[in-house]
Design a protein around this motif. Structure first.
Motif, PDB file in Angstrom:
ATOM      1  N   ALA A   1      26.984 124.671 -77.349  1.00 42.27           N
ATOM      2  CA  ALA A   1      25.836 125.410 -77.784  1.00 42.27           C
ATOM      3  C   ALA A   1      25.537 126.088 -79.239  1.00 42.27           C
ATOM      4  O   ALA A   1      24.918 126.202 -80.097  1.00 42.27           O
ATOM      5  CB  ALA A   1      25.179 126.672 -77.227  1.00 42.27           C
ATOM      6  N   GLU A   2      27.147 126.740 -79.831  1.00 41.77           N
ATOM      7  CA  GLU A   2      26.847 126.804 -81.576  1.00 41.77           C
ATOM      8  C   GLU A   2      26.788 126.051 -82.050  1.00 41.77           C
ATOM      9  O   GLU A   2      26.261 125.918 -82.923  1.00 41.77           O
ATOM     10  CB  GLU A   2      28.330 127.880 -81.041  1.00 41.77           C
ATOM     11  CG  GLU A   2      28.443 128.613 -80.437  1.00 41.77           C
ATOM     12  CD  GLU A   2      29.465 129.780 -80.283  1.00 41.77           C
ATOM     13  OE1 GLU A   2      30.252 129.703 -80.972  1.00 41.77           O
ATOM     14  OE2 GLU A   2      28.996 130.486 -80.534  1.00 41.77           O
ATOM     15  N   LEU A   3      27.697 124.806 -81.477  1.00 39.83           N
ATOM     16  CA  LEU A   3      27.732 123.313 -82.113  1.00 39.83           C
ATOM     17  C   LEU A   3      26.248 122.465 -82.102  1.00 39.83           C
ATOM     18  O   LEU A   3      25.846 122.595 -83.581  1.00 39.83           O
ATOM     19  CB  LEU A   3      28.943 122.384 -81.672  1.00 39.83           C
ATOM     20  CG  LEU A   3      28.756 121.099 -82.363  1.00 39.83           C
ATOM     21  CD1 LEU A   3      29.642 121.607 -84.152  1.00 39.83           C
ATOM     22  CD2 LEU A   3      29.683 119.965 -81.517  1.00 39.83           C
ATOM     23  N   ILE A   4      25.122 122.775 -81.593  1.00 36.89           N
ATOM     24  CA  ILE A   4      24.310 122.408 -81.840  1.00 36.89           C
ATOM     25  C   ILE A   4      22.843 122.829 -82.747  1.00 36.89           C
ATOM     26  O   ILE A   4      22.527 123.020 -83.298  1.00 36.89           O
ATOM     27  CB  ILE A   4      23.379 122.205 -80.467  1.00 36.89           C
ATOM     28  CG1 ILE A   4      24.193 121.019 -79.816  1.00 36.89           C
ATOM     29  CG2 ILE A   4      22.031 122.061 -79.903  1.00 36.89           C
ATOM     30  CD1 ILE A   4      23.672 121.518 -77.736  1.00 36.89           C
ATOM     31  N   ASP A   5      23.355 124.503 -82.361  1.00 34.71           N
ATOM     32  CA  ASP A   5      22.476 125.750 -83.523  1.00 34.71           C
ATOM     33  C   ASP A   5      22.905 125.107 -84.977  1.00 34.71           C
ATOM     34  O   ASP A   5      22.443 124.996 -85.716  1.00 34.71           O
ATOM     35  CB  ASP A   5      23.535 126.884 -82.624  1.00 34.71           C
ATOM     36  CG  ASP A   5      22.698 127.897 -81.970  1.00 34.71           C
ATOM     37  OD1 ASP A   5      21.378 126.401 -81.552  1.00 34.71           O
ATOM     38  OD2 ASP A   5      22.392 127.950 -80.490  1.00 34.71           O
ATOM     39  N   MET A   6      24.785 125.233 -84.710  1.00 31.94           N
ATOM     40  CA  MET A   6      25.137 125.106 -86.140  1.00 31.94           C
ATOM     41  C   MET A   6      24.320 123.203 -86.881  1.00 31.94           C
ATOM     42  O   MET A   6      23.894 123.292 -88.042  1.00 31.94           O
ATOM     43  CB  MET A   6      26.377 124.820 -86.811  1.00 31.94           C
ATOM     44  CG  MET A   6      26.844 124.495 -88.050  1.00 31.94           C
ATOM     45  SD  MET A   6      26.685 126.084 -88.323  1.00 31.94           S
ATOM     46  CE  MET A   6      27.705 126.632 -88.633  1.00 31.94           C
TER      47      MET A   6
ATOM     48  N   VAL B   1      36.871 121.634 -83.175  1.00 33.10           N
ATOM     49  CA  VAL B   1      37.867 121.773 -83.796  1.00 33.10           C
ATOM     50  C   VAL B   1      37.391 122.188 -85.232  1.00 33.10           C
ATOM     51  O   VAL B   1      37.704 122.934 -86.120  1.00 33.10           O
ATOM     52  CB  VAL B   1      39.091 120.732 -83.681  1.00 33.10           C
ATOM     53  CG1 VAL B   1      39.956 120.823 -84.339  1.00 33.10           C
ATOM     54  CG2 VAL B   1      39.820 121.278 -81.487  1.00 33.10           C
ATOM     55  N   MET B   2      36.720 120.761 -86.083  1.00 32.61           N
ATOM     56  CA  MET B   2      36.412 120.969 -87.288  1.00 32.61           C
ATOM     57  C   MET B   2      35.579 121.539 -87.754  1.00 32.61           C
ATOM     58  O   MET B   2      35.547 122.445 -88.927  1.00 32.61           O
ATOM     59  CB  MET B   2      35.816 119.122 -87.655  1.00 32.61           C
ATOM     60  CG  MET B   2      37.267 118.039 -87.917  1.00 32.61           C
ATOM     61  SD  MET B   2      36.256 117.090 -87.730  1.00 32.61           S
ATOM     62  CE  MET B   2      35.694 116.992 -89.856  1.00 32.61           C
ATOM     63  N   THR B   3      34.880 122.088 -87.277  1.00 31.20           N
ATOM     64  CA  THR B   3      34.135 123.616 -87.388  1.00 31.20           C
ATOM     65  C   THR B   3      34.196 125.196 -87.128  1.00 31.20           C
ATOM     66  O   THR B   3      33.949 126.056 -87.651  1.00 31.20           O
ATOM     67  CB  THR B   3      32.252 123.437 -87.024  1.00 31.20           C
ATOM     68  OG1 THR B   3      33.130 123.617 -84.876  1.00 31.20           O
ATOM     69  CG2 THR B   3      32.059 121.885 -87.303  1.00 31.20           C
ATOM     70  N   GLY B   4      35.828 124.838 -86.284  1.00 27.69           N
ATOM     71  CA  GLY B   4      36.075 126.808 -85.663  1.00 27.69           C
ATOM     72  C   GLY B   4      35.073 126.750 -84.640  1.00 27.69           C
ATOM     73  O   GLY B   4      34.744 128.300 -84.683  1.00 27.69           O
ATOM     74  N   LEU B   5      34.566 125.934 -84.288  1.00 23.47           N
ATOM     75  CA  LEU B   5      33.014 126.740 -83.434  1.00 23.47           C
ATOM     76  C   LEU B   5      34.135 126.935 -82.238  1.00 23.47           C
ATOM     77  O   LEU B   5      34.569 126.471 -81.761  1.00 23.47           O
ATOM     78  CB  LEU B   5      31.811 126.384 -82.935  1.00 23.47           C
ATOM     79  CG  LEU B   5      30.836 125.695 -84.323  1.00 23.47           C
ATOM     80  CD1 LEU B   5      29.549 125.262 -84.417  1.00 23.47           C
ATOM     81  CD2 LEU B   5      30.818 127.537 -84.902  1.00 23.47           C
TER      82      LEU B   5
END
Length: 262
Positions: free
Chosen positions: A83-88, A75-79
């Protein structure tokens, strides 16, 4: 919340997520199928709940690991996905590692961001744009500068060499003068030694000469008084008149010399 366990915090967080999702679903139902969440964050929360709801409930029941933090992070990152969170996260970690290396030395040594570590990207661009806009040094000018510096140091070395040679020449002259002075001193010492030796010899002759002259004086005086020696008449020029005075003068000199010698 202070004093709560991880499990309690996870339960509270996911309860809030579930309530928010239920409210959005109710709004969507009232708008007759047009209740799509207004923001990407709302959509992410709903997707997370749909995808991980059973897992969360199982975790809260003590049957798995808590995953409440995952919902908050998305929620905080807008992802949208894990997988997207891990990549970021990997990108951020790699950026921080590169910044740590870059700021150890070189033009960015000691660099720190004002707000965001990503600021270094713009600082790098500005730095290399400035470097690209700088004209490269003229090789011929550099050669001339080096030659001028070389000539400067050659002149200094030459002047110092000339000064050293002059000092060496003066030192040699002083050494030669000292040698001559020593030779003169040796000659003087030798002459004085001879004079002293001669003086000592003369002093050794004083006493015998004094005694001999004393006897000659006594002989003449007695001879004249007793008539054994007949002196010339006083008006007659004759060396005999000067003999006794000469002996007496010599005795006086030798007596004084004996007194000085001690």
């Amino acid at each position: 919340m202070t004093g709560l366990s991880d499990k309690d915090r996870a339960r509270d967080e996911w309860a809030a997520v579930e309530r928010a999702t239920q409210r959005r679903r109710a709004q969507a139902a009232r708008s007759e199928g047009q209740g799509e969440p207004e923001t990407a964050a709302d959509a992410a929360v709903e997707r997370i709940w749909e995808a991980h709801g059973p897992e969360v409930k199982s975790a809260l029941a003590g049957q798995g690991e808590p995953v409440a933090f995952l919902a908050n992070a998305l929620v905080m990152t807008g992802l949208k996905t894990e997988a997207e969170l891990i990549d970021m996260a990997n990108v951020g970690q790699s950026l921080l590692e590169r910044i740590a290396l870059l700021t150890q030395d070189g033009p960015f040594k000691g660099w720190t961001p004002r707000d965001d570590p990503a600021e270094i990207v713009f600082d790098l661009v500005n730095h290399y744009e400035d470097a690209a806009g700088t004209s490269p040094p003229d090789p011929q000018a550099r050669i001339e500068a080096l030659e001028a510096e070389r000539d400067h140091w050659k002149r200094i070395a030459h002047d110092r060499l000339v000064s050293a040679n002059e000092q060496l020449a003066r030192a040699r002259e002083a050494e030669a003068a000292l040698t001559r002075s020593k030779a003169d001193a040796d000659l003087c010492a030798e002459g004085w030694a001879k004079e002293i030796e001669h003086g000592n010899a003369l002093r050794g002759m004083v006493a015998p000469m004094h005694a001999a002259l004393k006897k000659a004086e006594q002989f003449i005086v007695n001879g004249v008084e007793l008539g054994f020696i007949r002196m010339p008449d006083p008006g007659t020029p004759d060396p005999a008149h000067d003999t006794l005075p000469a002996i007496q003068a010599a005795l006086s000199t030798l007596t004084q010399e004996k007194t000085n010698v001690g």
